[in-house]
Write a protein that holds these residues in place. Sequence first.
Motif, PDB file in Angstrom:
ATOM      1  N   MET A   1     -34.007 -13.044  27.736  1.00  0.00           N
ATOM      2  CA  MET A   1     -34.532 -11.747  27.364  1.00  0.00           C
ATOM      3  C   MET A   1     -33.433 -10.732  27.088  1.00  0.00           C
ATOM      4  O   MET A   1     -33.447 -10.091  26.058  1.00  0.00           O
ATOM      5  CB  MET A   1     -35.447 -11.205  28.457  1.00  0.00           C
ATOM      6  N   ASP A   2     -32.496 -10.606  28.045  1.00  0.00           N
ATOM      7  CA  ASP A   2     -31.502  -9.554  27.886  1.00  0.00           C
ATOM      8  C   ASP A   2     -30.130  -9.901  28.456  1.00  0.00           C
ATOM      9  O   ASP A   2     -29.228  -9.075  28.439  1.00  0.00           O
ATOM     10  CB  ASP A   2     -32.004  -8.262  28.525  1.00  0.00           C
TER      11      ASP A   2
ATOM     12  N   GLY B   1     -38.578 -10.741  35.036  1.00  0.00           N
ATOM     13  CA  GLY B   1     -37.488 -10.649  34.062  1.00  0.00           C
ATOM     14  C   GLY B   1     -37.041 -12.045  33.673  1.00  0.00           C
ATOM     15  O   GLY B   1     -37.847 -12.915  33.377  1.00  0.00           O
ATOM     16  N   GLU B   2     -35.750 -12.254  33.712  1.00  0.00           N
ATOM     17  CA  GLU B   2     -35.192 -13.564  33.387  1.00  0.00           C
ATOM     18  C   GLU B   2     -35.235 -14.452  34.623  1.00  0.00           C
ATOM     19  O   GLU B   2     -34.845 -14.021  35.703  1.00  0.00           O
ATOM     20  CB  GLU B   2     -33.747 -13.420  32.927  1.00  0.00           C
TER      21      GLU B   2
ATOM     22  N   GLY C   1     -37.486 -15.788  20.107  1.00  0.00           N
ATOM     23  CA  GLY C   1     -37.383 -14.496  19.437  1.00  0.00           C
ATOM     24  C   GLY C   1     -36.402 -14.575  18.289  1.00  0.00           C
ATOM     25  O   GLY C   1     -35.278 -15.037  18.461  1.00  0.00           O
TER      26      GLY C   1
ATOM     27  N   THR D   1     -41.587 -13.608  16.922  1.00  0.00           N
ATOM     28  CA  THR D   1     -41.235 -14.893  17.522  1.00  0.00           C
ATOM     29  C   THR D   1     -41.747 -16.022  16.646  1.00  0.00           C
ATOM     30  O   THR D   1     -42.671 -15.854  15.852  1.00  0.00           O
ATOM     31  CB  THR D   1     -41.841 -15.056  18.936  1.00  0.00           C
TER      32      THR D   1
ATOM     33  N   TYR E   1     -26.472 -15.665  26.624  1.00  0.00           N
ATOM     34  CA  TYR E   1     -27.195 -14.678  25.829  1.00  0.00           C
ATOM     35  C   TYR E   1     -26.224 -14.022  24.854  1.00  0.00           C
ATOM     36  O   TYR E   1     -25.192 -13.481  25.260  1.00  0.00           O
ATOM     37  CB  TYR E   1     -27.827 -13.625  26.738  1.00  0.00           C
TER      38      TYR E   1
ATOM     39  N   SER F   1     -34.471 -14.204  22.265  1.00  0.00           N
ATOM     40  CA  SER F   1     -35.185 -14.403  23.532  1.00  0.00           C
ATOM     41  C   SER F   1     -35.822 -15.787  23.492  1.00  0.00           C
ATOM     42  O   SER F   1     -36.055 -16.339  22.421  1.00  0.00           O
ATOM     43  CB  SER F   1     -36.260 -13.330  23.728  1.00  0.00           C
TER      44      SER F   1
ATOM     45  N   GLU G   1     -38.754 -18.440  25.783  1.00  0.00           N
ATOM     46  CA  GLU G   1     -39.687 -18.689  26.868  1.00  0.00           C
ATOM     47  C   GLU G   1     -40.234 -20.096  26.721  1.00  0.00           C
ATOM     48  O   GLU G   1     -40.634 -20.487  25.635  1.00  0.00           O
ATOM     49  CB  GLU G   1     -40.874 -17.719  26.836  1.00  0.00           C
TER      50      GLU G   1
END
Length: 171
Positions: free
Chosen positions: A1-2, A23-24, A49, A55, A133, A161, A163
């Motif tokens: 994510m970040d 979060g992650e 993402g 996405t 990342y 990102s 998932e």
Amino acid sequence: MDGSVDFNRTWNEYKHGFGNLVGEFWLGLDKINRLTRNKTKNKLRVDLGVTTGKTVHPEYDWFGIGNETAKYRLYIGNITNATVSSDSLGPHRNLVFGTWDREPVDCAQRSGRGWWYGDGIKCAVFSNLNGIYPRCGSKTSADIRWAELVRTSAEGSAPSSTEMKIRPVDF
């Protein structure tokens, strides 16, 4: 994510899980194994993402991982629904999970972060959603990776990102 959680972890940390559920995070190989023991009863969807708010995804008709004795081997079916042009997780089918402190060490050290790797010449990494990342446009060979995304993304970059989502087939 970040990039707020470092995924450069040990075998034991990947085994038990880490991060923050809001979060992650990595759920944990033992938990994923328990959830997916009956491989053909689970589907896997991987959301990638590509730009802010957009996405793409592949969805696999079945998914599971082995137990620790089997080195959390990856068992995965075929893509049944996708908005990506090709499969970058499929080439990791039947490979074992590796981290920098557990075999196949050479692959994990070269590619960064825990993921399903082969030994020796099978070290080619088509995907690694636990990679580094990407920040500010910098790229390394250990970045988050989905090889076929490069061909489909206008930016030609690693996913912004990722998932991995598991659900029962009959859900």
